[in-house]
Structure formats: C-alpha cells, structure tokens
Scaffold this active site. Structure first.
Site, PDB file in Angstrom:
ATOM      1  N   SER A   1      -6.599   5.169 -29.768  1.00  0.00           N
ATOM      2  CA  SER A   1      -6.839   5.798 -28.371  1.00  0.00           C
ATOM      3  C   SER A   1      -8.011   5.052 -27.579  1.00  0.00           C
ATOM      4  O   SER A   1      -8.476   5.375 -26.805  1.00  0.00           O
ATOM      5  CB  SER A   1      -7.466   7.240 -28.665  1.00  0.00           C
ATOM      6  OG  SER A   1      -8.453   7.389 -29.347  1.00  0.00           O
TER       7      SER A   1
ATOM      8  N   CYS B   1       1.696   8.585 -26.497  1.00  0.00           N
ATOM      9  CA  CYS B   1       2.841   9.199 -27.473  1.00  0.00           C
ATOM     10  C   CYS B   1       3.767   7.832 -27.765  1.00  0.00           C
ATOM     11  O   CYS B   1       4.734   7.821 -26.748  1.00  0.00           O
ATOM     12  CB  CYS B   1       3.412  10.357 -26.966  1.00  0.00           C
ATOM     13  SG  CYS B   1       4.773  10.919 -28.424  1.00  0.00           S
TER      14      CYS B   1
ATOM     15  N   GLU C   1     -16.333   4.371 -36.806  1.00  0.00           N
ATOM     16  CA  GLU C   1     -15.556   5.251 -37.705  1.00  0.00           C
ATOM     17  C   GLU C   1     -16.406   6.301 -38.552  1.00  0.00           C
ATOM     18  O   GLU C   1     -16.210   6.535 -39.731  1.00  0.00           O
ATOM     19  CB  GLU C   1     -15.059   3.996 -38.952  1.00  0.00           C
ATOM     20  CG  GLU C   1     -14.228   3.141 -38.512  1.00  0.00           C
ATOM     21  CD  GLU C   1     -12.888   3.266 -38.209  1.00  0.00           C
ATOM     22  OE1 GLU C   1     -12.387   4.559 -38.380  1.00  0.00           O
ATOM     23  OE2 GLU C   1     -11.995   2.436 -37.776  1.00  0.00           O
TER      24      GLU C   1
ATOM     25  N   LEU D   1      -6.856   7.123 -45.224  1.00  0.00           N
ATOM     26  CA  LEU D   1      -5.939   5.782 -45.459  1.00  0.00           C
ATOM     27  C   LEU D   1      -6.480   5.172 -44.274  1.00  0.00           C
ATOM     28  O   LEU D   1      -6.149   5.725 -43.028  1.00  0.00           O
ATOM     29  CB  LEU D   1      -4.525   6.393 -45.277  1.00  0.00           C
ATOM     30  CG  LEU D   1      -3.524   5.526 -45.537  1.00  0.00           C
ATOM     31  CD1 LEU D   1      -3.607   4.727 -46.974  1.00  0.00           C
ATOM     32  CD2 LEU D   1      -1.945   5.994 -45.237  1.00  0.00           C
ATOM     33  N   LEU D   2      -6.951   4.095 -44.398  1.00  0.00           N
ATOM     34  CA  LEU D   2      -7.562   3.396 -43.300  1.00  0.00           C
ATOM     35  C   LEU D   2      -6.333   2.923 -42.248  1.00  0.00           C
ATOM     36  O   LEU D   2      -5.032   2.699 -42.656  1.00  0.00           O
ATOM     37  CB  LEU D   2      -8.088   2.095 -43.685  1.00  0.00           C
ATOM     38  CG  LEU D   2      -9.531   2.702 -44.485  1.00  0.00           C
ATOM     39  CD1 LEU D   2     -10.302   1.324 -44.875  1.00  0.00           C
ATOM     40  CD2 LEU D   2     -10.388   3.409 -43.476  1.00  0.00           C
TER      41      LEU D   2
HETATM   42 ZN   LIG Z   1       5.451  13.027 -27.186  1.00  0.00          ZN
END
Ligand SMILES: [Zn+2]
Length: 194
Positions: free
Chosen positions: A27, A152, A96, A173-174
C-alpha cells in the site's frame, strides 16, 4: 499501562506528535514514511529511522521500500532502545512497527512529549484481517492517522486486506510478493461467491 506519568511536558519545549501510516501489504506505507522523513531531512532536522531487527529482507541498515527508494536506518530488538538511541533526534521514523513489542506506544508517547515528531509505519491488519501488534494502540493515541491503500489484484478496487497465498499459518511471515496479494473487502471475504 498508565500513560499519565509521561504526560509532563518540559517548559519551553514545543509539543511533539505521533503520526501513523498504516495499510495492507503493497500500500506504499514505507514510501510515505520515506517521503516524510526526506522532507524533514531537507529542513535540516536531525532524523533517525528504526526498524525491528527481524526484518532482514534487504540491507540490515537501510529502510528499503519495494520501489528501492531507501534511507539509512537502525535495526533494534526492543522498542525501548529507541529512547536511548534518539537523544538528539527531532524526527523519529519507525518502520514495520507491527513487529515491535507492546511497549512501542509508550515509547512513542514519551518521545512525542519530549517534543519529537514520531512517524510510525506498519500493517494495521494481519493476514486474518485482525489488528496487528501495537499498531491499533498507536492509531488511537496518534494525532494523525493515514490509511494508505493498495490495489486489489482480483478486481482493481482499493485494497485494505493482505490475502495470504502461502499455506503457512505463521502470523509473522515477512512480506514477499509471492506470499501475499492485496485484496478489497469483497474479494478478501469472497463475498461475491456466496
Ligand atoms: Zn477486489
């Protein structure tokens, strides 16, 4: 944990603040963190970026985003180290942040109350769609919260969820491109299938 004990703000020091940048995988959280930190750098403010020592995807001393735009950082094991390592710093970036311990919100409050601008980037939800680590607390206590969205891969809508393609049940889980894909609510919960 009570935070009132840290609410004392020294006379003649300006008030700092806490900013949270959160969202799913892909993102642009780290890119936005780097953008804000570079602006502070241009303003000649002393900056520091911290990240959890477990994030060993790339160079251990550099915050690297997926588009390879990077900025030097320090890897630490426990969030309390941020207080020790940022004595002269005016702008503290934390990347992170979902992987840090539960003391991180308290650390950020202490920094902000000393006049430091604290910018925190992290995943708001894990792959199960549940609040992740110290991020929800930080969102509640921050002056500014920015939710950034991926796209998406199923339908092209703005995506807030990190869908795990990998079968592993580990919460941590990286993030690698082949383990996750960003999905919107409808595609994450497969609402169109029912
Ligand atoms: Zn979607």
């Amino acid at each position: 944990m009570l935070f009132s004990e840290h609410n004392f703000i020294q006379k003649n020091s300006y008030a700092g603040s806490i900013e949270v940048i959160c969202g799913s995988m892909f993102s642009g959280k780290t890119e936005e963190l780097i953008r804000r930190m570079k602006r502070a750098q241009f303003a000649k403010l002393p900056i520091e970026i911290f990240k959890p020592a477990m994030d060993i995807r790339y160079d251990d001393h550099t915050v690297v985003s997926h588009d390879s735009n990077s900025i030097p950082s320090t890897s630490i094991v426990h969030s309390s180290a941020i207080l020790l390592l940022s004595a002269e710093t005016k702008v503290v970036g934390i990347d992170e942040a979902q992987f840090f311990d539960d003391e991180l919100p308290n650390v950020c409050v202490q920094l902000a109350n000393k006049g430091v601008r604290v910018i925190v980037a992290g995943l708001d939800m894990d792959y199960k769609g549940l609040p992740f680590g110290p991020i929800p607390s930080l969102m509640a206590m921050a002056e500014h919260v920015t939710k950034v969205h991926a796209v998406c891969v199923q339908c092209g809508a703005p995506a807030a969820y990190s869908y795990r393609i990998d079968a592993s049940q580990d919460r941590i889980l990286l993030g690698e491109k082949n383990s996750y894909e960003p999905r919107c609510r409808a595609c994450y919960f497969r609402l169109s299938d029912t």
